[in-house]
Motif scaffolding. Structure first.
Motif, short mmCIF file in Angstrom:
data_model
loop_
_atom_site.label_atom_id
_atom_site.label_comp_id
_atom_site.label_asym_id
_atom_site.label_seq_id
_atom_site.Cartn_x
_atom_site.Cartn_y
_atom_site.Cartn_z
N PRO A 179 -18.95 -41.63 11.78
CA PRO A 179 -19.16 -42.95 12.40
C PRO A 179 -18.23 -44.03 11.86
O PRO A 179 -18.09 -45.09 12.47
CB PRO A 179 -20.63 -43.26 12.07
CG PRO A 179 -20.96 -42.40 10.90
CD PRO A 179 -20.15 -41.15 11.07
N ASN A 180 -17.59 -43.77 10.73
CA ASN A 180 -16.66 -44.75 10.17
C ASN A 180 -15.29 -44.71 10.85
O ASN A 180 -14.55 -45.69 10.82
CB ASN A 180 -16.48 -44.52 8.67
CG ASN A 180 -17.77 -44.77 7.89
OD1 ASN A 180 -18.42 -45.79 8.08
ND2 ASN A 180 -18.14 -43.83 7.04
N THR A 181 -14.96 -43.57 11.44
CA THR A 181 -13.63 -43.42 12.04
C THR A 181 -13.67 -42.98 13.50
O THR A 181 -12.67 -43.13 14.21
CB THR A 181 -12.81 -42.39 11.24
OG1 THR A 181 -13.52 -41.14 11.21
CG2 THR A 181 -12.57 -42.86 9.82
N ASP A 182 -14.79 -42.41 13.93
CA ASP A 182 -14.89 -41.83 15.27
C ASP A 182 -15.84 -42.66 16.13
O ASP A 182 -17.06 -42.64 15.92
CB ASP A 182 -15.36 -40.38 15.20
CG ASP A 182 -14.48 -39.54 14.28
OD1 ASP A 182 -13.26 -39.74 14.30
OD2 ASP A 182 -15.02 -38.69 13.53
N PHE A 183 -15.29 -43.36 17.10
CA PHE A 183 -16.09 -44.24 17.94
C PHE A 183 -17.12 -43.49 18.78
O PHE A 183 -18.21 -44.00 19.07
CB PHE A 183 -15.16 -45.05 18.86
CG PHE A 183 -15.88 -45.97 19.79
CD1 PHE A 183 -16.58 -47.06 19.32
CD2 PHE A 183 -15.85 -45.74 21.17
CE1 PHE A 183 -17.25 -47.91 20.18
CE2 PHE A 183 -16.51 -46.59 22.04
CZ PHE A 183 -17.22 -47.68 21.55
N MET A 184 -16.80 -42.25 19.14
CA MET A 184 -17.66 -41.48 20.04
C MET A 184 -19.07 -41.30 19.47
O MET A 184 -20.06 -41.43 20.20
CB MET A 184 -17.04 -40.11 20.32
CG MET A 184 -17.76 -39.30 21.40
SD MET A 184 -16.94 -37.72 21.71
CE MET A 184 -15.37 -38.28 22.35
N ILE A 185 -19.17 -41.02 18.17
CA ILE A 185 -20.49 -40.79 17.58
C ILE A 185 -21.27 -42.11 17.49
O ILE A 185 -22.50 -42.12 17.47
CB ILE A 185 -20.36 -40.16 16.18
CG1 ILE A 185 -21.71 -39.65 15.68
CG2 ILE A 185 -19.76 -41.13 15.18
CD1 ILE A 185 -22.30 -38.54 16.51
N CYS A 186 -20.54 -43.23 17.48
CA CYS A 186 -21.21 -44.54 17.46
C CYS A 186 -21.77 -44.89 18.83
O CYS A 186 -22.86 -45.44 18.94
CB CYS A 186 -20.24 -45.62 16.99
SG CYS A 186 -19.65 -45.40 15.30
N MET A 187 -21.01 -44.59 19.88
CA MET A 187 -21.46 -44.92 21.23
C MET A 187 -22.47 -43.91 21.77
O MET A 187 -23.16 -44.18 22.76
CB MET A 187 -20.28 -45.01 22.19
CG MET A 187 -19.54 -43.71 22.40
SD MET A 187 -18.19 -43.86 23.61
CE MET A 187 -19.13 -43.93 25.12
N LEU A 188 -22.56 -42.75 21.10
CA LEU A 188 -23.53 -41.73 21.51
C LEU A 188 -24.34 -41.28 20.29
O LEU A 188 -24.22 -40.14 19.83
CB LEU A 188 -22.80 -40.53 22.14
CG LEU A 188 -22.15 -40.79 23.51
CD1 LEU A 188 -21.27 -39.63 23.90
CD2 LEU A 188 -23.21 -41.05 24.57
N PRO A 189 -25.18 -42.16 19.77
CA PRO A 189 -26.00 -41.79 18.61
C PRO A 189 -27.05 -40.75 18.99
O PRO A 189 -27.31 -40.50 20.17
CB PRO A 189 -26.66 -43.12 18.21
CG PRO A 189 -26.70 -43.90 19.49
CD PRO A 189 -25.46 -43.53 20.24
N GLU A 190 -27.67 -40.18 17.99
CA GLU A 190 -28.65 -39.11 18.23
C GLU A 190 -29.80 -39.58 19.11
O GLU A 190 -30.34 -38.81 19.91
CB GLU A 190 -29.19 -38.60 16.89
CG GLU A 190 -30.09 -37.38 17.03
CD GLU A 190 -30.51 -36.83 15.69
OE1 GLU A 190 -31.72 -36.95 15.35
OE2 GLU A 190 -29.66 -36.27 14.98
N THR A 191 -30.17 -40.85 19.00
CA THR A 191 -31.25 -41.39 19.83
C THR A 191 -30.95 -41.24 21.31
O THR A 191 -31.83 -40.89 22.11
CB THR A 191 -31.49 -42.88 19.51
OG1 THR A 191 -31.78 -43.02 18.13
CG2 THR A 191 -32.64 -43.44 20.33
N ILE A 192 -29.69 -41.49 21.70
CA ILE A 192 -29.28 -41.35 23.09
C ILE A 192 -29.40 -39.90 23.53
O ILE A 192 -29.92 -39.60 24.63
CB ILE A 192 -27.84 -41.85 23.28
CG1 ILE A 192 -27.76 -43.36 23.10
CG2 ILE A 192 -27.30 -41.44 24.66
CD1 ILE A 192 -28.38 -44.16 24.23
#
Length: 229
Positions: A179-192
């Motif tokens: 999540p510090n370098t990869d935007f994808m995991i931030c925009m698609l968190p586990e909750t989603i």
């Protein structure tokens, strides 16, 4: 032979329902964007709502083979950059291949389903719906066991299920994003993903419950006299 074909018909129907549920939910931006609003995700991850919404559309269009790449730009915590880096792009190549293979399986299942219906229409016209109903219900019983098992797993430990899913369907570890370098995991968190899987499961259940109800009604009320229920 007829029992085997009707059982295969049942599973083909279930496969088509599962893949259709995934396609109509997972590739629909209208599923994600309201969730983003509810979670106020854009503020939490340091992007504008416009960039966040454009990014998910970018991914979904790529998966649905409506564009050739996922190149784009965002402003993340005040820094202008490409939306997805090389690692994320490589992972999405794997995800797209997985999804497109699932579509091929569903299309094949649909063709087999139609061929089986035609077989019964030509050879067992009077008992066609009885055989197909019985085969579907038999397949449904086996599917229920799988649904209960995975449903319990998803509800009790989604993280474990999601990790298992990735280790089964991906041969590399590109899915382990930072999540510090990869935007994808931030925009698609586990909750989603949890809400996504849950929505797909609910949709599948609605399809199979409706089909099961019709099959049971036919077997009880309409099946020809003498047909082994």
């Amino acid at each position: 032979m007829r029992r085997v074909l009707s059982f295969i018909f049942g599973w083909c129907f279930i496969i088509v329902c599962v893949v259709f549920s995934i396609k109509s939910t997972a590739l629909n931006p209208d599923f994600y964007i309201p969730k983003y609003e509810e979670m106020d995700l854009a503020s939490d991850i340091g992007v504008s709502k416009k960039d966040l919404n454009q990014s998910i559309r970018l991914l979904l269009e790529y998966l649905d083979d409506k564009r050739a790449d996922i190149k784009g730009h965002i402003t993340w915590y005040g820094v202008s950059q490409e939306t997805f880096n090389e690692k994320e792009t490589s992972h999405m190549v794997d995800v797209k291949a997985l999804y497109q293979n699932a579509l091929r399986v569903a299309k094949t299942a649909l063709i087999i389903l139609v061929l089986i219906v035609l077989y019964f229409y030509w050879n067992e016209t009077e008992c066609m719906f009885a055989y197909l109903s019985k085969g579907f219900l038999t397949a449904m019983f086996t599917f229920i066991f799988m649904l209960v098992f995975f449903g319990f797993w998803i509800f009790t430990d989604f993280t474990s299920f999601w990790t298992w899913f990735h280790t089964i369907f991906f041969t590399n570890q590109l899915w382990l994003l930072d999540p510090n370098t990869d935007f994808m995991i931030c925009m698609l968190p586990e909750t989603i993903f949890y809400k996504l899987v849950l929505a797909c499961v609910i949709k599948v259940i609605c399809f199979v419950v409706l089909a099961s109800g019709l099959a049971i009604y036919y077997m009880v009320k309409k099946a020809p006299i003498g047909f082994e229920r």
